[in-house]
Design a protein around this motif. Structure first.
Motif: not given
Length: 95
Positions: A33-45, A47-51, A62-63, A71-76
């Motif tokens: 998964q990839i999500y760009e938040d309102s501040r312009g940060l890219l949240w990347v899910g 298979s080894n967690g969230l970055k 790394e979050i 670390q968990r597999y991020v689905l959304g």
């Protein structure tokens, strides 16, 4: 797939993220998964967690999603109207 590529509409080609941001190598990440938040940060899910990628400062954070050290597999990934980030992994929804 592994790593992140960025589409350049002017050239019509994909560019590797690490070529655009030399300090951030995403090649070994299995991205779900990839999500760009309102501040312009890219949240990347992955298979080894969230970055979280800060493209302005060229940094990756790394979050930790839990306290068991695994670390968990991020689905959304999404952001609500209040600006809070929500991440789903397995049977859990994390704010």
């Amino acid at each position: 797939s592994y790593g992140i590529s960025v589409y350049d509409p002017k050239s019509g080609k994909l560019k590797r993220f690490r070529d655009l941001f030399p300090g951030i190598d995403t090649y070994r990440w299995k991205v779900s998964q990839i999500y760009e938040d309102s501040r312009g940060l890219l949240w990347v899910g992955t298979s080894n967690g969230l970055k979280v990628i800060d493209r302005v400062h060229g940094k990756v954070q790394e979050i930790k999603l839990n306290d068991d050290g695994k670390q968990r597999y991020v689905l959304g990934i999404t952001q609500d109207n209040g600006g809070s980030m929500w991440v789903s992994e397995g049977a859990m929804l994390i704010r």
